[in-house]
Design a protein around this motif. Structure first.
Motif, PDB file in Angstrom:
ATOM      1  N   PRO A 315     -20.608 -24.539  -9.749  1.00 51.63           N
ATOM      2  CA  PRO A 315     -19.545 -23.569  -9.492  1.00 51.63           C
ATOM      3  C   PRO A 315     -19.255 -23.427  -8.004  1.00 51.63           C
ATOM      4  O   PRO A 315     -20.134 -23.125  -7.222  1.00 51.63           O
ATOM      5  N   GLY A 316     -18.026 -23.679  -7.656  1.00 57.83           N
ATOM      6  CA  GLY A 316     -17.592 -23.468  -6.288  1.00 57.83           C
ATOM      7  C   GLY A 316     -17.922 -24.599  -5.327  1.00 57.83           C
ATOM      8  O   GLY A 316     -17.435 -24.609  -4.210  1.00 57.83           O
ATOM      9  N   HIS A 317     -18.779 -25.533  -5.732  1.00 60.50           N
ATOM     10  CA  HIS A 317     -19.171 -26.588  -4.803  1.00 60.50           C
ATOM     11  C   HIS A 317     -19.267 -27.928  -5.497  1.00 60.50           C
ATOM     12  O   HIS A 317     -19.347 -28.009  -6.709  1.00 60.50           O
ATOM     13  N   MET A 318     -19.281 -28.982  -4.698  1.00 56.11           N
ATOM     14  CA  MET A 318     -19.453 -30.302  -5.286  1.00 56.11           C
ATOM     15  C   MET A 318     -20.131 -31.240  -4.302  1.00 56.11           C
ATOM     16  O   MET A 318     -20.037 -31.065  -3.085  1.00 56.11           O
ATOM     17  N   ILE A 319     -20.864 -32.193  -4.860  1.00 55.38           N
ATOM     18  CA  ILE A 319     -21.351 -33.295  -4.033  1.00 55.38           C
ATOM     19  C   ILE A 319     -20.532 -34.504  -4.439  1.00 55.38           C
ATOM     20  O   ILE A 319     -20.684 -35.032  -5.541  1.00 55.38           O
ATOM     21  N   PRO A 320     -19.629 -34.914  -3.576  1.00 62.23           N
ATOM     22  CA  PRO A 320     -18.679 -35.953  -3.964  1.00 62.23           C
ATOM     23  C   PRO A 320     -19.347 -37.305  -4.146  1.00 62.23           C
ATOM     24  O   PRO A 320     -20.431 -37.563  -3.634  1.00 62.23           O
ATOM     25  N   ASN A 321     -18.643 -38.155  -4.845  1.00 60.97           N
ATOM     26  CA  ASN A 321     -19.151 -39.485  -5.166  1.00 60.97           C
ATOM     27  C   ASN A 321     -19.550 -40.273  -3.929  1.00 60.97           C
ATOM     28  O   ASN A 321     -20.602 -40.909  -3.901  1.00 60.97           O
ATOM     29  N   ALA A 322     -18.721 -40.219  -2.892  1.00 59.49           N
ATOM     30  CA  ALA A 322     -18.977 -41.054  -1.712  1.00 59.49           C
ATOM     31  C   ALA A 322     -20.261 -40.650  -0.996  1.00 59.49           C
ATOM     32  O   ALA A 322     -20.768 -41.412  -0.176  1.00 59.49           O
ATOM     33  N   PHE A 323     -20.801 -39.465  -1.302  1.00 59.59           N
ATOM     34  CA  PHE A 323     -22.031 -39.036  -0.654  1.00 59.59           C
ATOM     35  C   PHE A 323     -23.183 -39.993  -0.957  1.00 59.59           C
ATOM     36  O   PHE A 323     -23.955 -40.356  -0.069  1.00 59.59           O
ATOM     37  N   PHE A 324     -23.272 -40.416  -2.202  1.00 64.47           N
ATOM     38  CA  PHE A 324     -24.447 -41.198  -2.611  1.00 64.47           C
ATOM     39  C   PHE A 324     -24.492 -42.560  -1.926  1.00 64.47           C
ATOM     40  O   PHE A 324     -25.481 -42.887  -1.271  1.00 64.47           O
ATOM     41  N   PRO A 325     -23.431 -43.366  -2.055  1.00 63.65           N
ATOM     42  CA  PRO A 325     -23.501 -44.657  -1.354  1.00 63.65           C
ATOM     43  C   PRO A 325     -23.247 -44.543   0.137  1.00 63.65           C
ATOM     44  O   PRO A 325     -23.736 -45.370   0.915  1.00 63.65           O
ATOM     45  N   GLY A 326     -22.482 -43.552   0.569  1.00 64.03           N
ATOM     46  CA  GLY A 326     -22.042 -43.517   1.954  1.00 64.03           C
ATOM     47  C   GLY A 326     -22.999 -42.786   2.883  1.00 64.03           C
ATOM     48  O   GLY A 326     -23.020 -43.055   4.084  1.00 64.03           O
ATOM     49  N   ILE A 327     -23.778 -41.851   2.349  1.00 65.42           N
ATOM     50  CA  ILE A 327     -24.667 -41.072   3.212  1.00 65.42           C
ATOM     51  C   ILE A 327     -26.110 -41.169   2.741  1.00 65.42           C
ATOM     52  O   ILE A 327     -27.014 -41.457   3.518  1.00 65.42           O
ATOM     53  N   LEU A 328     -26.315 -40.966   1.443  1.00 64.87           N
ATOM     54  CA  LEU A 328     -27.679 -40.964   0.932  1.00 64.87           C
ATOM     55  C   LEU A 328     -28.333 -42.340   1.098  1.00 64.87           C
ATOM     56  O   LEU A 328     -29.467 -42.450   1.582  1.00 64.87           O
ATOM     57  N   LEU A 329     -27.609 -43.384   0.716  1.00 64.78           N
ATOM     58  CA  LEU A 329     -28.201 -44.730   0.776  1.00 64.78           C
ATOM     59  C   LEU A 329     -28.590 -45.129   2.196  1.00 64.78           C
ATOM     60  O   LEU A 329     -29.751 -45.478   2.440  1.00 64.78           O
TER      61      LEU A 329
END
Ligand code: HEM
Ligand code: FES
Lengths: 519, 365
Positions: A315-329
């Motif tokens: 609710p109210g927030h999201m972790i966008p798709n690009a976070f995983f390959p673009g930042i987390l990896l």
């Protein structure tokens, strides 16, 4: 003249006392030690060609209409950055050469860093006491990749502009601070007018300065801690065997600098790279098909592609798709890389100092982990070409993508154990001897073959000489008389007095000193 | 410049071993004594230290000091040739520059210059200098326990007097430093750009905005044939990166994509944001036959074909393939009395990729 000048400087800076040890610094002769040198010299070339480029490049997103010597773009709207890069390529003498050399040198820079890192990894060169240099190295790798991306984004062409767009989205995908960082860095919502000037200053000033400082620290530690070396030829944990800095290494390494420069010049002359006039200026609503970033960004591009379409929404927030390959990896990648020496020491319970490198085969555990991890990034790199492959192989994009998703997991799982097995096999194989020996193959009258090994002839076998300790030798002439800089005789043992240990006047002589004719 | 420093000229030395070798001699032998600078024994974690290296006498005629080349004059000649080649290369570069020659002449001559120089220098170092091997001694990177002890004693004894008794000052110093760190962020970071506020939630599309082409023409209902597409903008943001919108004519009759979008697609026109919900690239490729939009960056595919569940309806750019997580937002259209296509209002949700503050619905707080 030289003598009095030298004395003048030396009396003030004490070069003789401080620098003599440096002349004696020993560099191991193994080829794999050149990899770091390639990185160093491509950085030199980057700085030199980069200075040239910065004199002509205009870091501005101001819209201009092009009227220059490249006629196909005549009358086209474009940013000043793009127009100045076109001018650099077509109207400035040697401009195209410098651009292409700069870009090639950047690719070689990152490439050699990666290969250099692999050599350090697979031979265990990062073990105590060299953890700091490993960590500095990983940071150099990150900075090199990052600066490469920035530089490649500067011309504001259609391909790199798309890359900047993706970079904005990745920044935006950072939890909590992402939106703020993105609008701060870009001076507003995408695209804004600030990003090219800001990338420029990061690319030509800030990151190169940090890289130069870290290279300085890297090499400083190398001198302080001395080189690792492979076993054999008299190498022990207590010495370094190879060629001294002066004059052998200096000659070879300067030659090597010119060779790297020659390769870059040849590539810049003959192999086109980043022909931005073919891509056209960046227009936010245009995009070109089959866009590939520079190779060292390929794994990130591939990761963005193979990532399933997940997003975490609450609710109210999201972790966008690009976070995983673009930042987390990349975050996990570089954190683990940086921590590896400590992790390995902990896991293997090995906290001793190591100066002798391991043959990769002799540590199958580390070698297979490294190979598996490396293969994962290779698969990601391959995945950055899903569209090209689908076209080329005439299969659907769908098939290619699914295949790569599977390969990402499957390939490392196969490569790891296979590497382990290969290492064990290699351990049991007898070593090939260094000297080539000719064999005589005989064919008998019946048609059978037999081989006769030829006996080594005198001079065939390599005489392995014991290394001469340059820091503890007294050079003597035929009569057993010590040779001095001024050619005069010396009382043997003269240095054993009170001055011993001060580094001066203790009878310990450098290998190569100013010959008499200079004084 | 001497061309091979301090190296005796040994014409056809094939590595023959002269009498005086480099065998380290024990102390006392030959009277060589003295400890080289810094050659302390140290307590290494790797086992007992070897004896401190003692000075050894080494004959200048030792094989290690001979050049590696079997025929030094030949090598020397070869190197000279390489250097001359380098000279010619650089001279050629000058000439090419003067002539404003093509890139491959410039780069080619430069490369020849560098290669000549490089090969020559490497060969010089490799073949015309003492072949070695040489070595230097090394010691544990760690200090001895005494060194460590001495340092720590100095540090803490002086520190006690000067600093520890003034703990209060130290605390203030910490606070001052912290505050400086925070305020330094203002110019360094905060002045770079505006706060995002509602920037990611709104575009320039308003109620009544004309659909305008990239060259500034308003789009009329007769402009597109069925099966063709065009990129449109609101009239006050032509070329805008965030408001770029894909206008597609799917049929000639009203297009419905959802129960609450019955009036959004007049005369077969539908409009979707062109900013990919994955990482923001323009979703630029319209594949007419399969009625899909494709984003060329990471190959996300958005379906705009017939809705299998509702005969007569169309799919609202649902992501069917690739990494894009959400459908492309649809812009509600209407046709005004002159026949121009216009927006019923702004996008009902943020366009483009996700961000932290965007909830599932993406409605601005
Ligand atoms: C700008 C990039 C870099 C430059 C210019 C550079 C240069 C060098 C040079 C000239 C050496 C000595 C010879 C050699 O072992 O090759 C060296 C050693 C070393 N490098 Fe790098 N390097 C770079 C990046 C890296 C990276 C990315 C890593 C690892 C993550 C790394 C880790 C090390 C370590 C641990 C040593 C010491 C190993 C030894 O003594 O043999 N370096 N570096
Ligand atoms: S930006 Fe469209 S698929 Fe990645």
């Amino acid at each position: 003249m030289i003598d009095s000048l030298y004395r003048w400087v030396d009396d003030r800076l004490n070069i003789s006392g401080g620098t003599r040890k440096l002349l004696n610094k020993i560099f191991p002769d193994h080829w794999s030690f050149m990899l770091g040198e390639i990185a160093l010299y491509s950085f030199v070339i980057l700085v030199l060609t980069g200075i040239f480029l910065s004199l002509y490049f205009v870091p501005s997103q101001k819209d201009v209409i092009y009227h220059g010597s490249y006629l196909p773009l005549d009358g086209t709207h474009m940013s000043e950055a793009y127009a100045s890069t076109i001018n650099l390529s077509f109207s400035v003498r040697t401009g195209l050469l410098m651009r292409q050399m700069h870009h090639w040198a950047a690719n070689i820079f990152v490439g050699s860093i990666v290969v250099h890192m692999c050599r350090i990894f697979f031979t265990g060169g990062f073990r105590r006491p060299r953890e700091f240099n490993w960590i500095i190295g990983v940071n150099l790798l990150i900075l090199a990749i990052f600066n490469g991306f920035l530089g490649y984004s500067l011309p504001d062409d259609l391909v790199s502009g798309t890359g900047i767009r993706i970079a904005f989205s990745i920044l935006e995908a950072l939890p909590i601070v992402g939106s703020y960082l993105a609008t701060f860095l870009f001076g507003g919502n995408y695209p804004g007018t600030a990003i090219i000037p800001r990338f420029f200053i990061l690319h030509v000033l800030i990151l190169p300065a940090i890289i130069a400082a870290l290279i300085g620290a890297h090499l400083g530690l190398l001198v302080k801690q001395k080189h690792t070396q492979f076993a054999g030829n008299g190498a022990t944990e207590r010495n370094v065997v190879g060629s001294p800095m002066w004059p052998i290494f200096i000659a070879k390494t300067n030659g090597f600098l010119f060779l790297v420069a020659g390769v870059t010049a040849a590539l810049g002359a003959a192999v086109q790279i980043n022909p931005i006039w073919q891509y056209g200026p960046y227009v936010p609503y245009h995009v070109s098909y089959a866009v590939q970033p520079d190779w060292y960004m390929g794994w990130l591009d591939g990761a963005l592609r193979v990532m399933p379409s997940w997003e975490i929404v609450f609710p109210g927030h999201m972790i966008p798709n690009a976070f995983f390959p673009g930042i987390l990896l990349p975050g996990i990648t570089f954190t683990l890389l940086m921590m590896w020496p400590m992790l390995e020491a902990r896991i293997r319970n090995d906290t001793l100092e190591h100066q002798i490198l391991e043959e990769p085969r002799n540590n199958p555990w580390r070698t297979s982990i490294g190979a598996a991890v490396l293969s994962f990034y290779f698969v990601l790199f391959g995945a950055s070409a899903t569209d090209v492959l689908a076209n080329y192989l005439q299969v659907s994009l769908n098939t290619v993508l699914i295949t790569f998703r599977v390969l990402c997991i499957l390939v490392p799982l196969i490569v790891g154990p296979v590497t382990y097995k290969i290492c064990l096999e290699l351990q049991h194989q007898h070593r090939p001897t260094k000297t080539k020996r000719h064999n005589i193959v005989m064919r008998s009258a019946e048609g059978g073959y037999s081989t006769i090994e030829v006996q080594a002839r005198p001079g065939d076998e390599r005489t392995i000489l014991p290394p001469i300790p340059v820091d503890a030798m007294i050079l003597v002439n035929d009569d057993g008389e010590p040779i001095l800089a001024d050619g005069g005789p010396v009382t043997v043992g003269a240095g054993a007095g009170p001055g011993a240990g001060s580094g001066r006047g203790n009878g310990s002589r450098g290998l190569f000193r100013i010959p008499r004719s200079y004084r | 410049m001497p061309d091979s420093p301090d190296t005796p000229d040994t014409p056809d030395s094939t590595g023959g071993v002269p009498a005086a070798g480099a065998v380290p001699q024990s102390p006392g032998h030959e009277g060589a004594t003295g400890t080289p600078a810094g050659a302390h024994p140290s307590d290494s974690p790797n086992g007992p230290d070897s004896q401190p290296p003692t000075m050894v006498k080494v004959s200048i005629n030792a094989p290690q000091f001979q050049v590696a080349a079997a025929h030094p004059e030949r090598v020397e000649r070869g190197i000279a040739v390489m250097f001359v080649l380098g000279l010619l290369g650089f001279a050629g570069f000058g000439a090419a520059y003067y002539q404003n020659a093509a890139n491959y002449w410039l780069g080619g001559s430069l490369a020849v210059g560098f290669f000549g120089l490089g090969v020559g220098m490497v060969a010089w170092g490799k073949y015309l200098m003492p072949r070695g091997p040489f070595s230097e001694s090394r010691h544990s990177a760690a200090p001895t326990e005494e060194e460590r002890e001495a340092f720590l004693t100095d540090f803490s004894s002086r520190g006690k007097v000067a600093v520890e008794r003034r703990g209060f000052l130290l605390k203030i110093l910490g606070v001052v430093g912290g505050v400086f760190g925070i305020v330094a962020m203002f110019p360094l970071l905060r002045s770079l750009g505006p706060l995002p506020k509602n920037m990611f939630y709104v575009t320039k599309w308003r109620k009544g905005s004309y659909l305008t082409t990239s060259d500034g023409r308003r789009v009329h209902v007769d402009d597109l044939d069925v099966g063709s597409v065009m990129t449109v903008f609101p009239q006050d943001d032509v070329g805008g990166a965030m408001s770029q919108t894909m206008l597609i004519r799917i049929s000639t009759v009203n297009v419905i994509t959802a129960a609450d979008r019955k009036s959004w697609g007049p005369a077969g026109y539908v409009a979707f944001s062109k900013v990919c919900t994955h990482a923001g690239c323009p979703v630029a490729l319209y594949q007419k036959l399969i009625e899909e939009l494709l984003c060329p960056c990471h190959q996300s595919i958005f379906d705009i074909g017939p809705d299998p569940d509702h005969p007569g309806w169309y799919t609202p750019a649902m992501p069917v393939f690739g990494p894009a997580p959400r459908p492309l937002p649809q812009l509600a259209l209407y046709i005004d009395r002159q026949g121009y296509l216009r927006a019923q209002g702004p996008y009902y949700e943020p366009v483009g990729p996700g961000f932290w503050e965007r909830g599932a619905q993406g409605i601005a707080q």
